[in-house]
Design a protein around this motif. Structure first.
Motif, PDB file in Angstrom:
ATOM      1  N   GLY A  16       0.815  -1.216   0.000  1.00 41.69           N
ATOM      2  CA  GLY A  16       0.000   0.000   0.000  1.00 41.69           C
ATOM      3  C   GLY A  16       0.841   1.256   0.000  1.00 41.69           C
ATOM      4  N   LEU A  17       1.946   1.232   0.739  1.00 43.55           N
ATOM      5  CA  LEU A  17       2.800   2.410   0.818  1.00 43.55           C
ATOM      6  C   LEU A  17       3.598   2.642  -0.462  1.00 43.55           C
ATOM      7  CD1 LEU A  17       4.088   2.054   4.489  1.00 43.55           C
ATOM      8  CD2 LEU A  17       2.400   3.674   3.604  1.00 43.55           C
ATOM      9  N   VAL A  18       4.052   1.563  -1.101  1.00 40.27           N
ATOM     10  CA  VAL A  18       4.889   1.737  -2.287  1.00 40.27           C
ATOM     11  C   VAL A  18       4.078   2.202  -3.490  1.00 40.27           C
ATOM     12  CG1 VAL A  18       4.735  -0.593  -3.249  1.00 40.27           C
ATOM     13  CG2 VAL A  18       6.830   0.734  -3.557  1.00 40.27           C
ATOM     14  N   ILE A  19       2.781   1.867  -3.558  1.00 43.92           N
ATOM     15  CA  ILE A  19       1.980   2.307  -4.696  1.00 43.92           C
ATOM     16  C   ILE A  19       1.421   3.703  -4.478  1.00 43.92           C
ATOM     17  CG2 ILE A  19       1.332  -0.042  -5.331  1.00 43.92           C
ATOM     18  CD1 ILE A  19      -1.388   0.445  -4.090  1.00 43.92           C
ATOM     19  N   THR A  20       1.690   4.265  -3.289  1.00 44.95           N
ATOM     20  CA  THR A  20       1.296   5.648  -3.032  1.00 44.95           C
ATOM     21  C   THR A  20       2.405   6.564  -3.526  1.00 44.95           C
ATOM     22  OG1 THR A  20       0.092   4.965  -1.051  1.00 44.95           O
ATOM     23  CG2 THR A  20       0.629   7.301  -1.257  1.00 44.95           C
ATOM     24  N   PRO A  21       2.122   7.421  -4.500  1.00 52.25           N
ATOM     25  CA  PRO A  21       3.164   8.266  -5.090  1.00 52.25           C
ATOM     26  C   PRO A  21       3.893   9.114  -4.057  1.00 52.25           C
ATOM     27  CG  PRO A  21       1.195   8.307  -6.436  1.00 52.25           C
ATOM     28  CD  PRO A  21       0.826   7.599  -5.160  1.00 52.25           C
ATOM     29  N   ALA A  91       0.203  13.424   5.119  1.00 45.35           N
ATOM     30  CA  ALA A  91      -0.191  12.875   3.822  1.00 45.35           C
ATOM     31  C   ALA A  91      -1.453  13.558   3.314  1.00 45.35           C
ATOM     32  CB  ALA A  91      -0.419  11.366   3.944  1.00 45.35           C
ATOM     33  N   VAL A  92      -2.393  13.813   4.218  1.00 49.09           N
ATOM     34  CA  VAL A  92      -3.653  14.463   3.836  1.00 49.09           C
ATOM     35  C   VAL A  92      -3.428  15.930   3.504  1.00 49.09           C
ATOM     36  CG1 VAL A  92      -5.950  15.126   4.642  1.00 49.09           C
ATOM     37  CG2 VAL A  92      -5.047  12.863   5.170  1.00 49.09           C
ATOM     38  N   LYS A  93      -2.506  16.574   4.242  1.00 48.89           N
ATOM     39  CA  LYS A  93      -2.275  18.012   4.051  1.00 48.89           C
ATOM     40  C   LYS A  93      -1.355  18.331   2.875  1.00 48.89           C
ATOM     41  CE  LYS A  93      -1.723  21.044   7.026  1.00 48.89           C
ATOM     42  NZ  LYS A  93      -1.160  21.924   8.082  1.00 48.89           N
ATOM     43  N   SER A  94      -0.611  17.350   2.360  1.00 51.48           N
ATOM     44  CA  SER A  94       0.374  17.615   1.308  1.00 51.48           C
ATOM     45  C   SER A  94      -0.290  18.196   0.072  1.00 51.48           C
ATOM     46  CB  SER A  94       1.130  16.337   0.938  1.00 51.48           C
ATOM     47  OG  SER A  94       0.249  15.375   0.402  1.00 51.48           O
ATOM     48  N   SER A  95       0.458  19.021  -0.656  1.00 49.87           N
ATOM     49  CA  SER A  95      -0.086  19.731  -1.818  1.00 49.87           C
ATOM     50  C   SER A  95      -0.197  18.867  -3.052  1.00 49.87           C
ATOM     51  CB  SER A  95       0.806  20.938  -2.143  1.00 49.87           C
ATOM     52  OG  SER A  95       2.096  20.502  -2.545  1.00 49.87           O
ATOM     53  N   LYS A 187      -5.922  13.196  -4.588  1.00 47.99           N
ATOM     54  CA  LYS A 187      -6.727  13.171  -3.365  1.00 47.99           C
ATOM     55  C   LYS A 187      -6.945  11.742  -2.874  1.00 47.99           C
ATOM     56  CE  LYS A 187      -9.259  17.436  -4.393  1.00 47.99           C
ATOM     57  NZ  LYS A 187     -10.606  18.034  -4.605  1.00 47.99           N
ATOM     58  N   ILE A 188      -7.191  10.847  -3.825  1.00 43.01           N
ATOM     59  CA  ILE A 188      -7.446   9.447  -3.462  1.00 43.01           C
ATOM     60  C   ILE A 188      -6.219   8.839  -2.783  1.00 43.01           C
ATOM     61  CG2 ILE A 188      -7.890   7.139  -4.365  1.00 43.01           C
ATOM     62  CD1 ILE A 188      -9.570   8.420  -6.550  1.00 43.01           C
ATOM     63  N   LYS A 190      -3.815  10.346  -1.237  1.00 41.50           N
ATOM     64  CA  LYS A 190      -3.558  10.945   0.073  1.00 41.50           C
ATOM     65  C   LYS A 190      -4.336  10.208   1.169  1.00 41.50           C
ATOM     66  CE  LYS A 190      -2.842  15.743  -1.430  1.00 41.50           C
ATOM     67  NZ  LYS A 190      -3.409  17.108  -1.350  1.00 41.50           N
ATOM     68  N   TRP A 191      -5.636  10.023   0.917  1.00 39.11           N
ATOM     69  CA  TRP A 191      -6.483   9.378   1.920  1.00 39.11           C
ATOM     70  C   TRP A 191      -6.180   7.886   2.031  1.00 39.11           C
ATOM     71  CZ3 TRP A 191      -9.030  11.928   5.512  1.00 39.11           C
ATOM     72  CH2 TRP A 191      -9.333  13.274   5.271  1.00 39.11           C
ATOM     73  N   PHE A 192      -5.766   7.288   0.914  1.00 37.51           N
ATOM     74  CA  PHE A 192      -5.404   5.873   0.928  1.00 37.51           C
ATOM     75  C   PHE A 192      -4.177   5.657   1.811  1.00 37.51           C
ATOM     76  CE2 PHE A 192      -3.073   2.267  -1.100  1.00 37.51           C
ATOM     77  CZ  PHE A 192      -3.986   1.275  -0.790  1.00 37.51           C
ATOM     78  N   MET A 193      -3.164   6.497   1.605  1.00 39.69           N
ATOM     79  CA  MET A 193      -1.950   6.386   2.399  1.00 39.69           C
ATOM     80  C   MET A 193      -2.239   6.697   3.863  1.00 39.69           C
ATOM     81  SD  MET A 193       1.703   8.323   1.918  1.00 39.69           S
ATOM     82  CE  MET A 193       3.110   7.913   2.962  1.00 39.69           C
ATOM     83  N   ALA A 194      -3.052   7.739   4.105  1.00 40.41           N
ATOM     84  CA  ALA A 194      -3.390   8.115   5.470  1.00 40.41           C
ATOM     85  C   ALA A 194      -4.113   6.980   6.186  1.00 40.41           C
ATOM     86  CB  ALA A 194      -4.253   9.373   5.474  1.00 40.41           C
ATOM     87  N   SER A 195      -5.000   6.291   5.483  1.00 39.62           N
ATOM     88  CA  SER A 195      -5.748   5.176   6.075  1.00 39.62           C
ATOM     89  C   SER A 195      -4.811   4.040   6.496  1.00 39.62           C
ATOM     90  CB  SER A 195      -6.790   4.645   5.084  1.00 39.62           C
ATOM     91  OG  SER A 195      -7.733   5.639   4.768  1.00 39.62           O
ATOM     92  N   ILE A 196      -3.842   3.728   5.617  1.00 43.53           N
ATOM     93  CA  ILE A 196      -2.871   2.679   5.935  1.00 43.53           C
ATOM     94  C   ILE A 196      -2.047   3.063   7.160  1.00 43.53           C
ATOM     95  CG2 ILE A 196      -0.762   1.541   5.145  1.00 43.53           C
ATOM     96  CD1 ILE A 196      -1.918   1.548   2.347  1.00 43.53           C
ATOM     97  N   LEU A 197      -1.597   4.311   7.213  1.00 44.43           N
ATOM     98  CA  LEU A 197      -0.768   4.765   8.326  1.00 44.43           C
ATOM     99  C   LEU A 197      -1.550   4.767   9.644  1.00 44.43           C
ATOM    100  CD1 LEU A 197       1.112   7.697   6.557  1.00 44.43           C
ATOM    101  CD2 LEU A 197       2.073   5.498   7.248  1.00 44.43           C
ATOM    102  N   VAL A 198      -2.808   5.195   9.592  1.00 46.13           N
ATOM    103  CA  VAL A 198      -3.641   5.191  10.802  1.00 46.13           C
ATOM    104  C   VAL A 198      -3.862   3.755  11.272  1.00 46.13           C
ATOM    105  CG1 VAL A 198      -5.947   5.653  11.720  1.00 46.13           C
ATOM    106  CG2 VAL A 198      -4.794   7.374  10.337  1.00 46.13           C
ATOM    107  N   GLY A 199      -4.124   2.853  10.327  1.00 47.05           N
ATOM    108  CA  GLY A 199      -4.306   1.448  10.675  1.00 47.05           C
ATOM    109  C   GLY A 199      -3.074   0.861  11.344  1.00 47.05           C
ATOM    110  N   LEU A 200      -1.903   1.179  10.797  1.00 52.93           N
ATOM    111  CA  LEU A 200      -0.650   0.697  11.384  1.00 52.93           C
ATOM    112  C   LEU A 200      -0.423   1.298  12.775  1.00 52.93           C
ATOM    113  CD1 LEU A 200       1.725   0.874   8.286  1.00 52.93           C
ATOM    114  CD2 LEU A 200       0.869  -1.199   9.392  1.00 52.93           C
TER     115      LEU A 200
END
Length: 210
Positions: A16-21, A91-95, A187-188, A190-200
């Motif tokens: 999940g993290l590696v496919i997040t740009p 991750a959510v706040k990044s531009s 946007k997708i 950002k939230w995808f990466m944030a979700s993974i990080l929160v889960g971890l």
């Protein structure tokens, strides 16, 4: 050895993290577009070797810490959870500016390409902190050598990262066009990466001391 069920969770997280740009991905895309796939692959090898440096430092540093301070696991677990939540917030706040291509990159020789990729990772302290935050929730001190478990996790993450980024290098031009035509993906992801990080972070906070 790490139990397969735990390793599977780690694999999903690493994927999940590696496919997040991120910076590594956009650098490899830009390098591949401006200088070709061969340059992108050489740069990728440098980046992967940079991962190995951080994994080695964390493996032996974590071992020393856990044996020197009995309560270290609990403290490391809580600090790691906080750091992962901080990363999720960023991750959510990044531009999303990392998607800007860099056609001004110079055409460099293989040695320089490798060195640039390697130093990009080695000189990034966030990588070491990330590994230090992530590894403790999967490591089991009573299951064998801590350094070996760290390398097991690290090599797994490196293999996933190399495979995904290698495919990205081979399709760099198409990837750049796709990102430009699909800004909603920013946007997708950002939230995808944030979700993974929160889960971890939650998994780490709820993990009992080992």
């Amino acid at each position: 050895m790490i139990p397969f069920s735990e390793l599977l969770v780690f694999i999903v997280a690493a994927l999940g993290l590696v496919i997040t740009p991120g910076p590594n991905m956009i650098y490899l895309i830009s390098r591949s577009i401006t200088q070709g796939k061969k340059a992108g692959i050489i740069s990728l090898i440098g980046v992967i070797c940079g991962f190995l440096f951080h994994i080695s430092m964390v493996a032996f540093g974590l071992t020393a810490l856990l044996f020197a301070v009995p309560i270290a696991f609990t403290l490391l677990k809580l600090l790691g959870a906080c750091y992962l939540l901080y990363m999720a917030f960023n991750a959510v706040k990044s531009s999303g500016s990392i998607f800007e291509n860099r056609p001004d990159l110079a055409h460099d020789k293989p040695v320089k390409l490798f060195t640039m990729g390697f130093l990009t990772n080695v000189l990034n302290p966030k990588m070491a902190v990330f590994y230090l935050s992530l590894f403790p929730q999967f490591i089991q001190p009573d299951a064998g050598s801590i350094p070996l478990q760290c390398f097991e996790l690290g090599l797994t993450q490196m293999g996933i990262s190399f495979t995904i980024n290698f495919l990205i290098v081979l399709s760099a031009a198409k990837m750049a066009v796709w990102f430009a035509q699909n800004p909603t993906w920013i946007k997708i992801q950002k939230w995808f990466m944030a979700s993974i990080l929160v889960g971890l972070a939650l998994k780490m906070a709820l993990t009992k001391s080992k």
